[in-house]
Design an enzyme around this catalytic site. Structure first.
Site, PDB file in Angstrom:
ATOM      1  N   GLN A  13      82.024  93.206  11.512  1.00 51.48           N
ATOM      2  CA  GLN A  13      83.210  93.852  12.098  1.00 51.48           C
ATOM      3  C   GLN A  13      83.118  93.930  13.626  1.00 51.48           C
ATOM      4  OE1 GLN A  13      85.524  97.917  11.353  1.00 51.48           O
ATOM      5  NE2 GLN A  13      83.592  98.290  12.421  1.00 51.48           N
ATOM      6  N   ASP A  14      82.031  94.495  14.142  1.00 53.28           N
ATOM      7  CA  ASP A  14      81.953  94.763  15.585  1.00 53.28           C
ATOM      8  C   ASP A  14      81.756  93.497  16.413  1.00 53.28           C
ATOM      9  OD1 ASP A  14      82.057  97.339  14.690  1.00 53.28           O
ATOM     10  OD2 ASP A  14      80.149  97.985  15.557  1.00 53.28           O
ATOM     11  N   THR A 126      72.941 104.729  15.038  1.00 53.37           N
ATOM     12  CA  THR A 126      73.981 105.275  14.166  1.00 53.37           C
ATOM     13  C   THR A 126      73.868 106.778  13.919  1.00 53.37           C
ATOM     14  OG1 THR A 126      74.677 105.306  11.836  1.00 53.37           O
ATOM     15  CG2 THR A 126      72.497 104.442  12.258  1.00 53.37           C
ATOM     16  N   GLU A 128      74.059 108.026  11.139  1.00 54.40           N
ATOM     17  CA  GLU A 128      73.283 108.185   9.894  1.00 54.40           C
ATOM     18  C   GLU A 128      71.879 108.710  10.186  1.00 54.40           C
ATOM     19  OE1 GLU A 128      73.158 107.422   6.332  1.00 54.40           O
ATOM     20  OE2 GLU A 128      75.268 107.875   6.527  1.00 54.40           O
ATOM     21  N   TYR A 151      68.721 103.237   4.874  1.00 53.18           N
ATOM     22  CA  TYR A 151      69.428 102.678   6.041  1.00 53.18           C
ATOM     23  C   TYR A 151      69.173 103.552   7.270  1.00 53.18           C
ATOM     24  CZ  TYR A 151      73.330 101.766   9.217  1.00 53.18           C
ATOM     25  OH  TYR A 151      74.086 101.501  10.332  1.00 53.18           O
ATOM     26  N   LYS A 155      67.027 102.705  10.811  1.00 56.56           N
ATOM     27  CA  LYS A 155      67.634 102.752  12.149  1.00 56.56           C
ATOM     28  C   LYS A 155      66.882 103.700  13.086  1.00 56.56           C
ATOM     29  CE  LYS A 155      71.378 100.022  11.947  1.00 56.56           C
ATOM     30  NZ  LYS A 155      71.862  99.092  12.972  1.00 56.56           N
ATOM     31  N   HIS A 181      83.093 103.699  12.780  1.00 58.03           N
ATOM     32  CA  HIS A 181      84.257 103.096  13.429  1.00 58.03           C
ATOM     33  C   HIS A 181      84.768 101.969  12.553  1.00 58.03           C
ATOM     34  CE1 HIS A 181      80.496 101.580  15.168  1.00 58.03           C
ATOM     35  NE2 HIS A 181      81.080 100.372  15.143  1.00 58.03           N
TER      36      HIS A 181
HETATM   37  P1  NAP Z   1      78.737  94.562   9.516  1.00 56.95           P
HETATM   38  O1  NAP Z   1      80.193  94.290   9.465  1.00 56.95           O
HETATM   39  O2  NAP Z   1      78.018  94.834   8.258  1.00 56.95           O
HETATM   40  O3  NAP Z   1      78.056  93.327  10.267  1.00 56.95           O
HETATM   41  C1  NAP Z   1      76.660  93.158  10.257  1.00 56.95           C
HETATM   42  C2  NAP Z   1      76.346  91.698  10.516  1.00 56.95           C
HETATM   43  O4  NAP Z   1      74.914  91.543  10.472  1.00 56.95           O
HETATM   44  C3  NAP Z   1      76.930  90.734   9.489  1.00 56.95           C
HETATM   45  O5  NAP Z   1      77.670  89.751  10.161  1.00 56.95           O
HETATM   46  C4  NAP Z   1      75.705  90.144   8.821  1.00 56.95           C
HETATM   47  O6  NAP Z   1      75.803  88.780   8.531  1.00 56.95           O
HETATM   48  C5  NAP Z   1      74.638  90.290   9.898  1.00 56.95           C
HETATM   49  N1  NAP Z   1      73.295  90.224   9.328  1.00 56.95           N
HETATM   50  C6  NAP Z   1      72.823  90.874   8.234  1.00 56.95           C
HETATM   51  N2  NAP Z   1      71.553  90.519   7.989  1.00 56.95           N
HETATM   52  C7  NAP Z   1      71.203  89.622   8.956  1.00 56.95           C
HETATM   53  C8  NAP Z   1      70.028  88.880   9.225  1.00 56.95           C
HETATM   54  N3  NAP Z   1      68.931  88.975   8.455  1.00 56.95           N
HETATM   55  N4  NAP Z   1      70.027  88.036  10.283  1.00 56.95           N
HETATM   56  C9  NAP Z   1      71.117  87.897  11.058  1.00 56.95           C
HETATM   57  N5  NAP Z   1      72.282  88.568  10.845  1.00 56.95           N
HETATM   58  C10 NAP Z   1      72.325  89.422   9.804  1.00 56.95           C
HETATM   59  O7  NAP Z   1      78.444  95.798  10.499  1.00 56.95           O
HETATM   60  P2  NAP Z   1      79.366  96.390  11.664  1.00 56.95           P
HETATM   61  O8  NAP Z   1      80.239  97.438  11.092  1.00 56.95           O
HETATM   62  O9  NAP Z   1      79.930  95.289  12.469  1.00 56.95           O
HETATM   63  O10 NAP Z   1      78.272  97.186  12.513  1.00 56.95           O
HETATM   64  C11 NAP Z   1      77.554  96.543  13.553  1.00 56.95           C
HETATM   65  C12 NAP Z   1      76.242  97.265  13.783  1.00 56.95           C
HETATM   66  O11 NAP Z   1      76.502  98.623  14.116  1.00 56.95           O
HETATM   67  C13 NAP Z   1      75.317  97.326  12.571  1.00 56.95           C
HETATM   68  O12 NAP Z   1      74.000  97.251  13.053  1.00 56.95           O
HETATM   69  C14 NAP Z   1      75.562  98.694  11.973  1.00 56.95           C
HETATM   70  O13 NAP Z   1      74.426  99.135  11.272  1.00 56.95           O
HETATM   71  C15 NAP Z   1      75.821  99.499  13.222  1.00 56.95           C
HETATM   72  N6  NAP Z   1      76.713 100.651  13.068  1.00 56.95           N
HETATM   73  C16 NAP Z   1      77.938 100.499  12.535  1.00 56.95           C
HETATM   74  C17 NAP Z   1      78.792 101.574  12.464  1.00 56.95           C
HETATM   75  C18 NAP Z   1      80.178 101.442  11.887  1.00 56.95           C
HETATM   76  O14 NAP Z   1      80.773 102.479  11.598  1.00 56.95           O
HETATM   77  N7  NAP Z   1      80.714 100.246  11.772  1.00 56.95           N
HETATM   78  C19 NAP Z   1      78.379 102.827  12.959  1.00 56.95           C
HETATM   79  C20 NAP Z   1      77.110 102.932  13.515  1.00 56.95           C
HETATM   80  C21 NAP Z   1      76.283 101.835  13.593  1.00 56.95           C
HETATM   81  P3  NAP Z   1      76.752  88.174   7.382  1.00 56.95           P
HETATM   82  O15 NAP Z   1      78.132  88.217   7.964  1.00 56.95           O
HETATM   83  O16 NAP Z   1      76.230  86.811   7.243  1.00 56.95           O
HETATM   84  O17 NAP Z   1      76.568  89.051   6.193  1.00 56.95           O
HETATM   85  O1  G4F Z   2      82.453 104.079   4.392  1.00 59.51           O
HETATM   86  P1  G4F Z   2      81.071 104.454   4.029  1.00 59.51           P
HETATM   87  O2  G4F Z   2      80.345 103.564   3.109  1.00 59.51           O
HETATM   88  O3  G4F Z   2      80.301 104.677   5.415  1.00 59.51           O
HETATM   89  P2  G4F Z   2      78.957 105.452   5.778  1.00 59.51           P
HETATM   90  O4  G4F Z   2      78.073 105.631   4.627  1.00 59.51           O
HETATM   91  O5  G4F Z   2      79.339 106.679   6.528  1.00 59.51           O
HETATM   92  O6  G4F Z   2      78.257 104.403   6.760  1.00 59.51           O
HETATM   93  C1  G4F Z   2      78.972 103.743   7.791  1.00 59.51           C
HETATM   94  O7  G4F Z   2      78.926 104.525   8.959  1.00 59.51           O
HETATM   95  C2  G4F Z   2      77.607 104.702   9.516  1.00 59.51           C
HETATM   96  C3  G4F Z   2      77.758 105.583  10.740  1.00 59.51           C
HETATM   97  O8  G4F Z   2      77.765 106.932  10.341  1.00 59.51           O
HETATM   98  C4  G4F Z   2      77.052 103.337   9.861  1.00 59.51           C
HETATM   99  F1  G4F Z   2      75.830 103.471  10.446  1.00 59.51           F
HETATM  100  C5  G4F Z   2      76.946 102.499   8.610  1.00 59.51           C
HETATM  101  O9  G4F Z   2      76.483 101.190   8.937  1.00 59.51           O
HETATM  102  C6  G4F Z   2      78.341 102.358   8.002  1.00 59.51           C
HETATM  103  O10 G4F Z   2      79.135 101.605   8.866  1.00 59.51           O
HETATM  104  O11 G4F Z   2      81.073 105.917   3.369  1.00 59.51           O
HETATM  105  C7  G4F Z   2      81.683 107.002   4.029  1.00 59.51           C
HETATM  106  C8  G4F Z   2      81.754 108.187   3.094  1.00 59.51           C
HETATM  107  C9  G4F Z   2      80.421 108.542   2.413  1.00 59.51           C
HETATM  108  O12 G4F Z   2      80.285 109.939   2.440  1.00 59.51           O
HETATM  109  C10 G4F Z   2      80.598 108.080   0.970  1.00 59.51           C
HETATM  110  O13 G4F Z   2      79.866 108.844   0.026  1.00 59.51           O
HETATM  111  O14 G4F Z   2      82.661 107.871   2.026  1.00 59.51           O
HETATM  112  C11 G4F Z   2      82.096 108.313   0.807  1.00 59.51           C
HETATM  113  N1  G4F Z   2      82.696 107.547  -0.292  1.00 59.51           N
HETATM  114  C12 G4F Z   2      83.424 108.086  -1.312  1.00 59.51           C
HETATM  115  N2  G4F Z   2      83.788 107.119  -2.156  1.00 59.51           N
HETATM  116  C13 G4F Z   2      82.604 106.228  -0.488  1.00 59.51           C
HETATM  117  C14 G4F Z   2      83.303 105.955  -1.663  1.00 59.51           C
HETATM  118  N3  G4F Z   2      82.012 105.262   0.236  1.00 59.51           N
HETATM  119  C15 G4F Z   2      82.130 103.982  -0.207  1.00 59.51           C
HETATM  120  N4  G4F Z   2      81.567 103.002   0.517  1.00 59.51           N
HETATM  121  N5  G4F Z   2      82.769 103.678  -1.375  1.00 59.51           N
HETATM  122  C16 G4F Z   2      83.377 104.632  -2.150  1.00 59.51           C
HETATM  123  O15 G4F Z   2      83.964 104.325  -3.192  1.00 59.51           O
END
Ligand code: NAP
Ligand code: G4F
Length: 336
Positions: A13-14, A126, A128, A151, A155, A181
């Site tokens: 996504q990011d 994160t 988390e 996870y 981190k 996000h």
């Molecule tokens: P995402 O959509 O899950 O993207 C993660 C990417 O990492 C994917 O493209 C995946 O590749 C790649 N990846 C996984 N394993 C890998 C490996 N072994 N080698 C190289 N690439 C690999 O995550 P995102 O939402 O964009 O988030 C970006 C970063 O911010 C992540 O580190 C996440 O933990 C962190 N983060 C996200 C949030 C959030 O709310 N989105 C919040 C806090 C922190 P594939 O496409 O091939 O699967």
């Molecule tokens: O959307 P989620 O899976 O995100 P979560 O667990 O907050 O993690 C995301 O945000 C983190 C930052 O705080 C990132 F570091 C991480 O990589 C990721 O991007 O779940 C959000 C909430 C949780 O409380 C979960 O228990 O939604 C609740 N939930 C309820 N029903 C569900 C569901 N989550 C998912 N995925 N699927 C459900 O059916």
């Protein structure tokens, strides 16, 4: 001189949002992707950047691939976004989660230290990491970590390694402690996109019901497009640092559902949502609310998209996807 950046996790996504931002700033952008037999460029296509990114194959678990990457590109900036990022899967995939999210970061930091020590480094940390810890209901940069998932634990290691390379070797390394996000290209396993996708399909009569886990958890949700700006801003500071990025506004899953259904004209959604215990976590984080005060005061960062706008944006995008799909003629195979 044109700046060069490497973004890992380019197809998530990011990655595409950050690539778009850097390309608009005239960077040369290299995107690290894992080797796939059929790579999926849907997200970079959605943002219109696929043709402008220079894709390179590598893997966070393969130190040699990262050493080669950094040695051959010698980037000014590295944004490490690659991760096994799905919390829900991390209990079953604890080892992979650790290898990618913890050791992968060490490999990348070492590659920079040996081959481009002046390169600036961003680590995707994160909320988390806090688990259920808070200070008077709010998380800040000084709130102590108490992760509740493999996870989150993975981190925390990466966070401290990023700090340690700054303190030990004087490198410009930063942690962005980003809260949740979202966007129209969020993975469908995450709750917001699972809801926006289902609401669009339910509205169009393509799905009957959505099954979810804990509806009472609260998250501090912002827009991915806003959050990648904070990543870039961190690397433009004179020194590396650790910054929390959030809206400061928590909402429950129930509130997200309510807004999403109301956006398509459905006020009573009680019969359209079911609870499936399989989607509940072994250990839940009940509420997240971050204070972005430091990011606002030091970086000048502020979120622009509101919660209501975010929900509407995601539902509208999924409705549009379904409309396009319906208008695309089905591929038919001629009998021979
Ligand atoms: P995402 O959509 O899950 O993207 C993660 C990417 O990492 C994917 O493209 C995946 O590749 C790649 N990846 C996984 N394993 C890998 C490996 N072994 N080698 C190289 N690439 C690999 O995550 P995102 O939402 O964009 O988030 C970006 C970063 O911010 C992540 O580190 C996440 O933990 C962190 N983060 C996200 C949030 C959030 O709310 N989105 C919040 C806090 C922190 P594939 O496409 O091939 O699967
Ligand atoms: O959307 P989620 O899976 O995100 P979560 O667990 O907050 O993690 C995301 O945000 C983190 C930052 O705080 C990132 F570091 C991480 O990589 C990721 O991007 O779940 C959000 C909430 C949780 O409380 C979960 O228990 O939604 C609740 N939930 C309820 N029903 C569900 C569901 N989550 C998912 N995925 N699927 C459900 O059916």
């Amino acid at each position: 001189m044109q700046k060069t950046a490497i973004i890992t996790g380019i197809l998530g996504q990011d990655g595409p949002y950050l690539a778009k931002l850097l390309l608009e700033k005239d960077y040369r952008v290299f995107g690290l992707m894992q080797r796939h037999s059929a790579p999926n460029f849907e997200n970079t296509d959605w943002l219109g950047v696929t043709d402008k990114i220079e894709f390179v194959t590598g893997d966070m678990t393969d130190e040699g691939s990262l050493l080669h990457l950094v040695r051959s590109i010698r980037p000014a900036e590295v944004y490490n976004l690659a991760a096994q990022s799905f919390v829900g899967a991390s209990w079953d995939l604890a080892r992979v989660t650790t290898e990618v999210n913890s050791l992968g970061v060490l490999h990348l930091l070492n590659a920079l230290k040996y081959h481009q020590p002046t390169g600036k480094f961003y680590q995707a940390a994160t909320s988390e990491m806090f688990g259920n810890n808070h200070d008077n209901g709010v998380q800040t940069e000084t709130t102590s970590f108490r992760p509740r998932s493999p996870y989150g634990i993975s981190k925390v290691y990466a966070y401290w390694m990023t700090v340690n390379f700054r303190e030990s070797f004087g490198m410009h390394t930063s942690n962005g402690i980003l809260f949740n996000h979202e966007s129209p290209i969020r993975g469908k396993e995450f709750v917001t996109r699972k809801i926006s996708d289902a609401v669009a399909k339910i509205k169009l009569g393509l799905q009957d019901k959505i099954m979810l886990g804990n509806l009472d958890a609260k998250r501090d949700w912002g827009f991915a497009g806003d959050y990648v700006e904070a990543m870039w801003m961190m690397l433009q500071q004179p020194e590396g640092g650790d910054y929390l990025v959030a809206t400061g506004e928590p909402h429950s899953i129930r509130e997200f559902l309510d807004l999403a259904f109301k956006h398509v004209g459905i006020d009573d959604w009680s019969d359209l949502v079911g609870i499936d215990p399989r989607f509940k976590r072994p250990a839940e984080i009940h509420a997240l609310k971050g204070s972005p005060q430091k990011a606002t005061e030091t970086l000048g960062w502020k979120p622009k998209v509101s919660f209501e706008e975010l929900v509407a944006m995601m539902v509208d995008a999924d409705l549009e996807r379904q409309r396009v799909k319906a208008e695309t003629p089905a591929f038919s195979v001629k009998a021979v």
